[in-house]
Design an enzyme around this catalytic site. Sequence first.
Site, PDB file in Angstrom:
ATOM      1  N   GLY A  66       0.826  -1.204   0.000  1.00  0.00           N
ATOM      2  CA  GLY A  66       0.000   0.000   0.000  1.00  0.00           C
ATOM      3  C   GLY A  66       0.858   1.250   0.000  1.00  0.00           C
ATOM      4  O   GLY A  66       2.065   1.194   0.261  1.00  0.00           O
ATOM      5  N   CYS A  88       5.399  -6.130   1.663  1.00  0.00           N
ATOM      6  CA  CYS A  88       5.802  -4.730   1.607  1.00  0.00           C
ATOM      7  C   CYS A  88       5.137  -3.941   2.746  1.00  0.00           C
ATOM      8  O   CYS A  88       5.465  -4.145   3.905  1.00  0.00           O
ATOM      9  CB  CYS A  88       5.485  -4.135   0.240  1.00  0.00           C
ATOM     10  SG  CYS A  88       6.330  -2.572  -0.086  1.00  0.00           S
ATOM     11  N   TYR A  89       4.170  -3.074   2.463  1.00  0.00           N
ATOM     12  CA  TYR A  89       3.498  -2.360   3.550  1.00  0.00           C
ATOM     13  C   TYR A  89       2.855  -3.342   4.517  1.00  0.00           C
ATOM     14  O   TYR A  89       2.824  -3.093   5.740  1.00  0.00           O
ATOM     15  CB  TYR A  89       2.419  -1.416   2.990  1.00  0.00           C
ATOM     16  CG  TYR A  89       1.705  -0.652   4.087  1.00  0.00           C
ATOM     17  CD1 TYR A  89       2.219   0.542   4.581  1.00  0.00           C
ATOM     18  CD2 TYR A  89       0.530  -1.148   4.651  1.00  0.00           C
ATOM     19  CE1 TYR A  89       1.582   1.226   5.602  1.00  0.00           C
ATOM     20  CE2 TYR A  89      -0.116  -0.472   5.672  1.00  0.00           C
ATOM     21  CZ  TYR A  89       0.414   0.720   6.142  1.00  0.00           C
ATOM     22  OH  TYR A  89      -0.220   1.395   7.169  1.00  0.00           O
ATOM     23  N   HIS A 136       7.690  -7.683  -3.649  1.00  0.00           N
ATOM     24  CA  HIS A 136       6.370  -8.111  -4.129  1.00  0.00           C
ATOM     25  C   HIS A 136       6.497  -9.440  -4.874  1.00  0.00           C
ATOM     26  O   HIS A 136       6.933  -9.465  -6.031  1.00  0.00           O
ATOM     27  CB  HIS A 136       5.772  -7.052  -5.062  1.00  0.00           C
ATOM     28  CG  HIS A 136       5.306  -5.822  -4.355  1.00  0.00           C
ATOM     29  ND1 HIS A 136       4.013  -5.649  -3.943  1.00  0.00           N
ATOM     30  CD2 HIS A 136       5.978  -4.716  -3.974  1.00  0.00           C
ATOM     31  CE1 HIS A 136       3.898  -4.471  -3.336  1.00  0.00           C
ATOM     32  NE2 HIS A 136       5.083  -3.890  -3.349  1.00  0.00           N
ATOM     33  N   GLU A 172       4.082 -11.162  -6.020  1.00  0.00           N
ATOM     34  CA  GLU A 172       2.959 -11.351  -6.938  1.00  0.00           C
ATOM     35  C   GLU A 172       3.238 -10.886  -8.357  1.00  0.00           C
ATOM     36  O   GLU A 172       2.524 -11.261  -9.297  1.00  0.00           O
ATOM     37  CB  GLU A 172       1.701 -10.642  -6.409  1.00  0.00           C
ATOM     38  CG  GLU A 172       1.770  -9.121  -6.372  1.00  0.00           C
ATOM     39  CD  GLU A 172       2.347  -8.563  -5.085  1.00  0.00           C
ATOM     40  OE1 GLU A 172       2.002  -7.420  -4.724  1.00  0.00           O
ATOM     41  OE2 GLU A 172       3.150  -9.273  -4.439  1.00  0.00           O
ATOM     42  N   SER A 223     -24.376  -8.986 -24.584  1.00  0.00           N
ATOM     43  CA  SER A 223     -23.710  -7.885 -25.271  1.00  0.00           C
ATOM     44  C   SER A 223     -22.889  -8.350 -26.459  1.00  0.00           C
ATOM     45  O   SER A 223     -22.461  -7.531 -27.264  1.00  0.00           O
ATOM     46  CB  SER A 223     -22.777  -7.161 -24.294  1.00  0.00           C
ATOM     47  OG  SER A 223     -21.700  -8.000 -23.919  1.00  0.00           O
ATOM     48  N   GLY A 224     -22.636  -9.643 -26.562  1.00  0.00           N
ATOM     49  CA  GLY A 224     -21.741 -10.138 -27.589  1.00  0.00           C
ATOM     50  C   GLY A 224     -20.361 -10.439 -27.055  1.00  0.00           C
ATOM     51  O   GLY A 224     -19.529 -11.037 -27.739  1.00  0.00           O
ATOM     52  N   GLY A 225     -20.082 -10.033 -25.803  1.00  0.00           N
ATOM     53  CA  GLY A 225     -18.790 -10.279 -25.188  1.00  0.00           C
ATOM     54  C   GLY A 225     -18.763 -11.603 -24.444  1.00  0.00           C
ATOM     55  O   GLY A 225     -19.791 -12.243 -24.225  1.00  0.00           O
ATOM     56  N   VAL A 226     -17.564 -12.000 -24.032  1.00  0.00           N
ATOM     57  CA  VAL A 226     -17.395 -13.296 -23.384  1.00  0.00           C
ATOM     58  C   VAL A 226     -18.059 -13.332 -22.003  1.00  0.00           C
ATOM     59  O   VAL A 226     -18.617 -14.368 -21.609  1.00  0.00           O
ATOM     60  CB  VAL A 226     -15.899 -13.675 -23.290  1.00  0.00           C
ATOM     61  CG1 VAL A 226     -15.139 -12.698 -22.416  1.00  0.00           C
ATOM     62  CG2 VAL A 226     -15.729 -15.099 -22.776  1.00  0.00           C
ATOM     63  N   ASP A 227     -18.043 -12.217 -21.258  1.00  0.00           N
ATOM     64  CA  ASP A 227     -18.587 -12.231 -19.900  1.00  0.00           C
ATOM     65  C   ASP A 227     -20.081 -12.533 -19.889  1.00  0.00           C
ATOM     66  O   ASP A 227     -20.544 -13.430 -19.170  1.00  0.00           O
ATOM     67  CB  ASP A 227     -18.326 -10.888 -19.202  1.00  0.00           C
ATOM     68  CG  ASP A 227     -16.854 -10.532 -19.147  1.00  0.00           C
ATOM     69  OD1 ASP A 227     -16.031 -11.453 -19.263  1.00  0.00           O
ATOM     70  OD2 ASP A 227     -16.532  -9.345 -18.994  1.00  0.00           O
ATOM     71  N   SER A 228     -20.834 -11.762 -20.662  1.00  0.00           N
ATOM     72  CA  SER A 228     -22.290 -11.989 -20.669  1.00  0.00           C
ATOM     73  C   SER A 228     -22.632 -13.341 -21.283  1.00  0.00           C
ATOM     74  O   SER A 228     -23.605 -13.984 -20.884  1.00  0.00           O
ATOM     75  CB  SER A 228     -23.004 -10.851 -21.412  1.00  0.00           C
ATOM     76  OG  SER A 228     -22.625 -10.806 -22.771  1.00  0.00           O
ATOM     77  N   LYS A 271     -10.968 -12.345 -15.384  1.00  0.00           N
ATOM     78  CA  LYS A 271     -11.270 -12.526 -16.811  1.00  0.00           C
ATOM     79  C   LYS A 271     -10.767 -13.860 -17.339  1.00  0.00           C
ATOM     80  O   LYS A 271     -11.493 -14.561 -18.066  1.00  0.00           O
ATOM     81  CB  LYS A 271     -10.628 -11.380 -17.607  1.00  0.00           C
ATOM     82  CG  LYS A 271     -11.052 -11.330 -19.064  1.00  0.00           C
ATOM     83  CD  LYS A 271     -12.438 -10.740 -19.182  1.00  0.00           C
ATOM     84  CE  LYS A 271     -12.818 -10.503 -20.623  1.00  0.00           C
ATOM     85  NZ  LYS A 271     -14.099  -9.780 -20.748  1.00  0.00           N
TER      86      LYS A 271
END
Length: 515
Positions: free
Chosen positions: A54, A81-82, A171, A173, A225-230, A371
């Site tokens: 942070g 870290c923090y 870090h 990650e 919507s045409g996207g992968v999520d929906s 995602k």
Amino acid sequence: MTERVLILDFGSQVTQLIARRVRESGVYCEILPYSIGEERLRQFAPAAIILSGGPASVHERAAPLAPPLVYELGVPVLGICYGQQAMCAQLGGRVAASEQREFGRAFIDVTGECALFEGLWPKGAREQVWMSHGDRVEALPPGFRAVAVSEGAPFAVVADDQRRFYGTMFHPEVIHTPQGAALLKNFTHRVAGCRGDWTMAAFRAQEVERIKAKVGKGRVVCGLSGGVDSAVAAVLLHEALGEQLTCIFVDTGLLRAGEAEEVVALFRDHYNIPLVHRDASRLFLEKLAGVEEPEEKRKIIGATFIDVFDEEAQKAGGAEFLAQGTLYPDVIESVSVAGGPSVTIKSHHNVGGLPERMKLRLVEPLRELFKDEVRALGRELGLPERMVKRHPFPGPGLAIRMPGAVTAEKLAILRKADAIFLEEIRNAGLYDAIWQAFAVLLPVKSVGVMGDYRTYDHVCALRAVTSTDGMTADSYPFPHDFLARAATRIINEVKGINRVVYDVTSKPPGTIEWE
């Protein structure tokens, strides 16, 4: 019950990467703000806790600290870290501003053995890490010992083996710490004893049961919507609810070439999911007429979408729930240290909100996923690979890829140029190596010569970026012959464009959209 690791967020811009690394090792985790109350902490029942980095300084007044209960639950704790500084300060150590700050690539010398290093770093090893600190621990709390040092940090890694408390000044990650993911896996698997058995198949079964329990015999409307999520959200909901689900596809007229037809064919014909297809392209053009300011365009598109969606939902009748393709980064953003937007219909347009008049309860089957995890779930559900791998596409669509006013003529020009660019990328076998690629119609015109004629036409910009997490991006290094081929095709085949440029801008943490 699935083992869960809790990540307490102190505001680091890379906190999400901790969660990604942990989940990649098969351990489920969630990010919550450091200000979490003790009751919520007990309810979560973590198998281990990670304290993120942070921007604050522990020695400043009102510095953010972890709830004291974190150190009393008897579970392993890793401070990064923090997070390391906060843990040491809270347990009796001392933290101060350092005269030798470390930012970027650094090296640590391993001076002792501990469970974090098992199978990775033997005593005496020198390892590359990524640092980002101006403060450092100067005195350890009782029970801790130093197991690694760096040039600017005498306590680069610290350990209290009895309580299973560990801290790193670097870090782990980020990819710039080559062995960082393995170190985090040592913490979750060796120290905390997690089995690492969280899979998409397990998530799919668990989420189907959770959807059934929440919805019961109610009806759900879901915006496509045409996207992968929906798309993934809709297929998962259909598996759980069958005919209780109705999908509504609002065609804004701002989609890419062929996408509307593909959505209808996939969901109505292939999956046999009840689908309402509303062509509202003329309405959206009318609303956007003469509007040039980008945020105003976003708001108009968002408000119009909600109006049309609500109208179709009312026609469907009897719906009690609205399904959204909200992803975990959206959830994190809404509860982050710095605050964030409240619930929005992110499955389509990233602007606006859920109007009270809709009087629907939310179902968000993807709200725990990143995602790449959504793509993995799509494969688990049998979605076509072309849909699963589709590049992210913003809800406002082509409207924000033409700075200035939106017209039918400009949309047709941009849609054709964009299709050629993507076709060339696919033909070259580069689509899967790129996170996002698209064409932009710039708000300028250029004088050019084509054959024996002078032209005064639009300039088209091409953009393609690589990203591993959707948080940062670098321009894709196309070879010159590819760019020459794509530009030549666009100029020859798209009437209205006489010049093509390639945008090589990289983006820091945040959105990777071009606006």
